[in-house]
Design an enzyme around this catalytic site. Structure first.
Site, PDB file in Angstrom:
ATOM      1  N   ASP A 116       7.737  -2.477   6.095  1.00 45.69           N
ATOM      2  CA  ASP A 116       6.617  -3.350   6.446  1.00 45.69           C
ATOM      3  C   ASP A 116       5.601  -2.540   7.239  1.00 45.69           C
ATOM      4  O   ASP A 116       5.943  -1.942   8.260  1.00 45.69           O
ATOM      5  CB  ASP A 116       7.139  -4.528   7.284  1.00 45.69           C
ATOM      6  CG  ASP A 116       6.142  -5.666   7.347  1.00 45.69           C
ATOM      7  OD1 ASP A 116       5.254  -5.743   6.468  1.00 45.69           O
ATOM      8  OD2 ASP A 116       6.240  -6.482   8.279  1.00 45.69           O
ATOM      9  N   HIS A 123      -5.684  -7.859  12.577  1.00 47.81           N
ATOM     10  CA  HIS A 123      -4.389  -8.363  13.023  1.00 47.81           C
ATOM     11  C   HIS A 123      -3.870  -7.545  14.212  1.00 47.81           C
ATOM     12  O   HIS A 123      -3.446  -8.104  15.224  1.00 47.81           O
ATOM     13  CB  HIS A 123      -3.364  -8.322  11.880  1.00 47.81           C
ATOM     14  CG  HIS A 123      -1.963  -8.640  12.306  1.00 47.81           C
ATOM     15  ND1 HIS A 123      -1.591  -9.889  12.735  1.00 47.81           N
ATOM     16  CD2 HIS A 123      -0.851  -7.860  12.407  1.00 47.81           C
ATOM     17  CE1 HIS A 123      -0.292  -9.877  13.065  1.00 47.81           C
ATOM     18  NE2 HIS A 123       0.166  -8.654  12.872  1.00 47.81           N
ATOM     19  N   ARG A 132      -1.379  -7.823  25.221  1.00 44.34           N
ATOM     20  CA  ARG A 132      -1.740  -6.828  26.242  1.00 44.34           C
ATOM     21  C   ARG A 132      -3.168  -7.071  26.696  1.00 44.34           C
ATOM     22  O   ARG A 132      -4.043  -6.206  26.556  1.00 44.34           O
ATOM     23  CB  ARG A 132      -1.617  -5.400  25.680  1.00 44.34           C
ATOM     24  CG  ARG A 132      -0.234  -5.006  25.188  1.00 44.34           C
ATOM     25  CD  ARG A 132      -0.195  -3.540  24.745  1.00 44.34           C
ATOM     26  NE  ARG A 132      -1.221  -3.238  23.736  1.00 44.34           N
ATOM     27  CZ  ARG A 132      -1.033  -3.360  22.414  1.00 44.34           C
ATOM     28  NH1 ARG A 132       0.122  -3.747  21.936  1.00 44.34           N
ATOM     29  NH2 ARG A 132      -2.012  -3.070  21.588  1.00 44.34           N
ATOM     30  N   GLU A 187       3.945 -14.505   8.342  1.00 40.48           N
ATOM     31  CA  GLU A 187       3.026 -13.378   8.202  1.00 40.48           C
ATOM     32  C   GLU A 187       2.650 -13.307   6.729  1.00 40.48           C
ATOM     33  O   GLU A 187       3.495 -13.027   5.875  1.00 40.48           O
ATOM     34  CB  GLU A 187       3.663 -12.065   8.682  1.00 40.48           C
ATOM     35  CG  GLU A 187       3.893 -12.074  10.187  1.00 40.48           C
ATOM     36  CD  GLU A 187       4.166 -10.693  10.785  1.00 40.48           C
ATOM     37  OE1 GLU A 187       4.617  -9.799  10.053  1.00 40.48           O
ATOM     38  OE2 GLU A 187       3.928 -10.545  12.006  1.00 40.48           O
ATOM     39  N   ASP A 221       6.453 -12.756   5.576  1.00 41.50           N
ATOM     40  CA  ASP A 221       7.429 -12.095   6.448  1.00 41.50           C
ATOM     41  C   ASP A 221       7.644 -12.987   7.677  1.00 41.50           C
ATOM     42  O   ASP A 221       7.101 -12.734   8.756  1.00 41.50           O
ATOM     43  CB  ASP A 221       6.902 -10.713   6.844  1.00 41.50           C
ATOM     44  CG  ASP A 221       7.974  -9.873   7.526  1.00 41.50           C
ATOM     45  OD1 ASP A 221       9.158 -10.018   7.161  1.00 41.50           O
ATOM     46  OD2 ASP A 221       7.626  -9.078   8.411  1.00 41.50           O
ATOM     47  N   LYS A 241      12.793 -10.693  12.690  1.00 43.55           N
ATOM     48  CA  LYS A 241      12.272 -10.602  11.325  1.00 43.55           C
ATOM     49  C   LYS A 241      13.368 -10.695  10.262  1.00 43.55           C
ATOM     50  O   LYS A 241      13.088 -11.110   9.137  1.00 43.55           O
ATOM     51  CB  LYS A 241      11.596  -9.236  11.131  1.00 43.55           C
ATOM     52  CG  LYS A 241      10.476  -8.935  12.088  1.00 43.55           C
ATOM     53  CD  LYS A 241       9.190  -9.543  11.620  1.00 43.55           C
ATOM     54  CE  LYS A 241       8.013  -8.950  12.367  1.00 43.55           C
ATOM     55  NZ  LYS A 241       6.748  -9.470  11.811  1.00 43.55           N
ATOM     56  N   THR A 332       0.647  -8.115   8.127  1.00 46.35           N
ATOM     57  CA  THR A 332      -0.127  -9.352   8.140  1.00 46.35           C
ATOM     58  C   THR A 332      -1.580  -9.087   7.784  1.00 46.35           C
ATOM     59  O   THR A 332      -2.211  -8.189   8.344  1.00 46.35           O
ATOM     60  CB  THR A 332      -0.058  -9.978   9.545  1.00 46.35           C
ATOM     61  OG1 THR A 332       1.314 -10.069   9.913  1.00 46.35           O
ATOM     62  CG2 THR A 332      -0.695 -11.345   9.565  1.00 46.35           C
ATOM     63  N   GLU A 346      -1.906 -15.800  15.611  1.00 47.44           N
ATOM     64  CA  GLU A 346      -3.351 -15.587  15.755  1.00 47.44           C
ATOM     65  C   GLU A 346      -4.135 -16.898  15.612  1.00 47.44           C
ATOM     66  O   GLU A 346      -5.091 -17.136  16.347  1.00 47.44           O
ATOM     67  CB  GLU A 346      -3.840 -14.583  14.707  1.00 47.44           C
ATOM     68  CG  GLU A 346      -3.275 -13.194  14.892  1.00 47.44           C
ATOM     69  CD  GLU A 346      -3.416 -12.360  13.619  1.00 47.44           C
ATOM     70  OE1 GLU A 346      -4.444 -11.706  13.449  1.00 47.44           O
ATOM     71  OE2 GLU A 346      -2.486 -12.401  12.773  1.00 47.44           O
TER      72      GLU A 346
END
Lengths: 398, 398
Positions: A116, A123, A132, A187, A221, A241, A332, A346
């Site tokens: 992946d 993204h 962050r 995703e 995903d 995942k 993504t 998101e």
């Protein structure tokens, strides 16, 4: 123009012809190609001598056919086009058409390794801002190489397979707690399926992309954001995942997307030589994400920073071999707008901004929710090519 | 006591009996079991009716046999012990023994998914001190769950396969540069091979470890530290690992290690319920690392913080399925002393403290270097059981 009823003008016309594996009645799983709302039984077609593929079409997965290589892929596609357009073949071919509604679609290929990537700048920047805040949204390496990691090949499932909400350790103010994920997400991605292998110790050049890659699937995903957040330092995502990755039942051959290649975004700083693809081509695939039947996003694949040819060259630059059935996904797909993102992380900005749905609001996935990802691409002469949908419904944790 | 010449008293006596796949002369690859310096041809033994295993021993990999499950594994092992100890069977069995020196050993099983854990506290703390000096050596999640990630199954190779030095992007003061890895390293690990699968959506309890795990291999997870350092944020190692992972040609059945289980280190804080194994048993495997023939380290597997049963329970707690051929490795095995570490990163403290070797000094691997990892375990009645070695020689970058 095809003689198949209803196929002309549909997004599954003869310019598309995706491959899949189906079960019909009591018969063994077999390879088919979709045209309109029918599946052409290719095992039957090869057995009848209508198409030649070294016996590879009489198998329960696409792997043997995908291993044959591009000249054979192209020859079979040309022959199928001939069979489905020339009325002279109708009498022989029509009995091999099965209505789509009568078949059950299986995982079309045996997955070798699953990689992946993380190749959407929007993204990666969104995730960076959410996790962050106040720091540069992209890490220093991001524009130098297509970041990627290996996922679990054994839990790649075909579209329609229900997804059980995973349990695991979730972060908490007083340490981790165990239980069902409360931040289950999607995703929306595009996956590339390798047909022709490469030997250990060799590299696959950006120019050889189409010699190795057979076709394209849509990928969801599924991601448990709380499990992922707690586990992923320092070695990356694992259980957040690995419970399920859904792929479309139809593999769209690259040949069907010949009119969808478009120059990708300019890359700055300039990339390393092994990543320099001239021309630098992405794919104009237009994704749609439906959450319980409501369209919530339209991710534009053409905005991806790294192209599939660059991803493949990167994957093998260290000499890693390819196997037939290797699947690598784009990461993504998110465009610059909120209505173009490929994850609910998101879409709801980390869960802080719920979206309206079903007369209520949602942040992450609830039990019973269904997510369906579809996509279209420009075909020849103004036609549209549809990629097979990837859909899944969430079952409660066990 | 076996009638096989030279086997009694060796570390490959009848209490060991590891399985492998070999080629002898012009014959097809077949399953064998090692006894002393011979390989017993199990395809031949099953064909002759000397042992029964549902035809699974007549295959070119161990997968079908490993899928049969523990009752069958135990029955076959008991029968092999009988054949190799009772002189009455000697006349029938001896013609099926092939001298080890005449065979070529192949990858013994088809690898499904490959997971690499990070379960040595000493290793994780050493890496933390080398890369994050002045900060707590262990990350907050480390004592709560066995950190792990997926590696590349397609580049798992059998012991003896040469390893080509990988190229890739390496960090530099003025940005990344492309070229051969200059910090090529080993990781001495122990791998567990899954025989019996588990369905998607279910969990494997710590108590069911021995129902699923067939046996043990030694693993060298070759690592390019410079490539890894540049790429691994935020999704973990990728090309720094995926060029090659070597495994021993012999799979030691769990039954051969029955006397090697020992209580593992006390775990504090207490682990989550799904990770609580009572008794909490690790394995007393004593590894040896030889660099160009000189023993440079003796990593003690008994010091591992997380046990293989805990790793398996964690791997599946989110409902991820197991497949026959899944391989999960322990992570680098390092004890508390410098002479007990499982990587050259630690042995040379990040390359800052070269070791004497070959009349000169070394930090990381040079072209032509050979690394061999061996291990022994306590067997019944004071005997010793050897695990098959894993060895590899570095070829120059292409």
């Amino acid at each position: 123009m095809t003689w198949v009823t209803g196929a002309d003008g549909s997004a599954y016309g003869v310019t598309n012809l995706p491959y899949g594996v189906f079960v019909h009645g009591e018969r063994e799983p077999r390879i088919g190609v979709r045209v309109g709302d029918f599946v052409l039984d290719l095992a039957g077609a090869e057995a009848a001598g209508l198409v030649l593929a070294a016996g590879a079409l009489g198998r329960p997965t696409l792997n043997a056919f995908m291993a044959l290589g591009r000249p054979q892929w192209t020859a079979v596609r040309q022959r199928l086009t001939e069979l489905l357009t020339d009325p002279a073949h109708r009498a022989a071919v029509e009995p091999l058409l099965v209505p789509l509604g009568e078949v059950r679609l299986l995982l079309p290929f045996e997955v070798a390794d699953y990689v992946d990537f993380y190749s959407s700048e929007h993204h990666a920047a969104n995730v960076g801002q959410i996790f962050r805040p106040g720091q540069p949204p992209l890490l220093p390496n991001w524009r130098h190489l297509p970041i990627g990691y290996h996922g679990r090949a054994g839990t790649v499932v075909v579209s329609g397979t229900p997804v059980t909400r995973p349990c695991g350790q979730r972060p908490g103010p007083e340490g981790p707690t165990y239980g069902p994920s409360a931040r289950l997400d999607i995703e929306a991605e595009v996956g590339f399926v390798v047909g022709v292998p490469s030997p250990l110790g060799s590299r696959v050049s950006v120019d050889d992309f189409a010699d190795h890659v057979f076709g394209v699937v849509l990928v969801n995903d599924w991601s448990a954001r709380d499990i992922q957040a707690w586990e992923y330092q320092p070695l990356g995502p694992f259980l957040g995942k690995s419970f399920a990755t859904s792929v479309s039942a139809w593999v769209t051959p690259l040949d069907a997307l010949a009119d969808a290649f478009r120059p990708g975004p300019k890359q700055d700083p300039p990339v390393a030589d092994y990543l320099r693809d001239v021309p630098h081509l992405g794919l104009d695939l237009r994704l749609q994400v439906e959450w319980n039947g409501e369209r919530v996003s339209e991710p534009p694949f053409a905005t991806m920073y790294w192209t599939p040819a660059q991803q493949l060259a990167h994957l093998t630059v260290n000499g890693a071999s390819l196997r037939t059935g290797d699947l690598y996904a784009s990461g993504t797909v998110s465009g610059p707008e909120r209505g173009q993102v490929g994850s609910f992380l998101e879409l709801t900005w980390g869960g802080a901004e719920p979206v309206k749905l079903d007369g209520g609001t949602r942040t992450f996935l609830e039990d019973g929710d269904t997510v369906t990802i579809t996509a279209t691409a420009p075909g020849p002469d103004g036609t549209t090519v549809a990629l097979g949908e990837v859909t899944g419904t969430i079952l409660p944790a066990r």
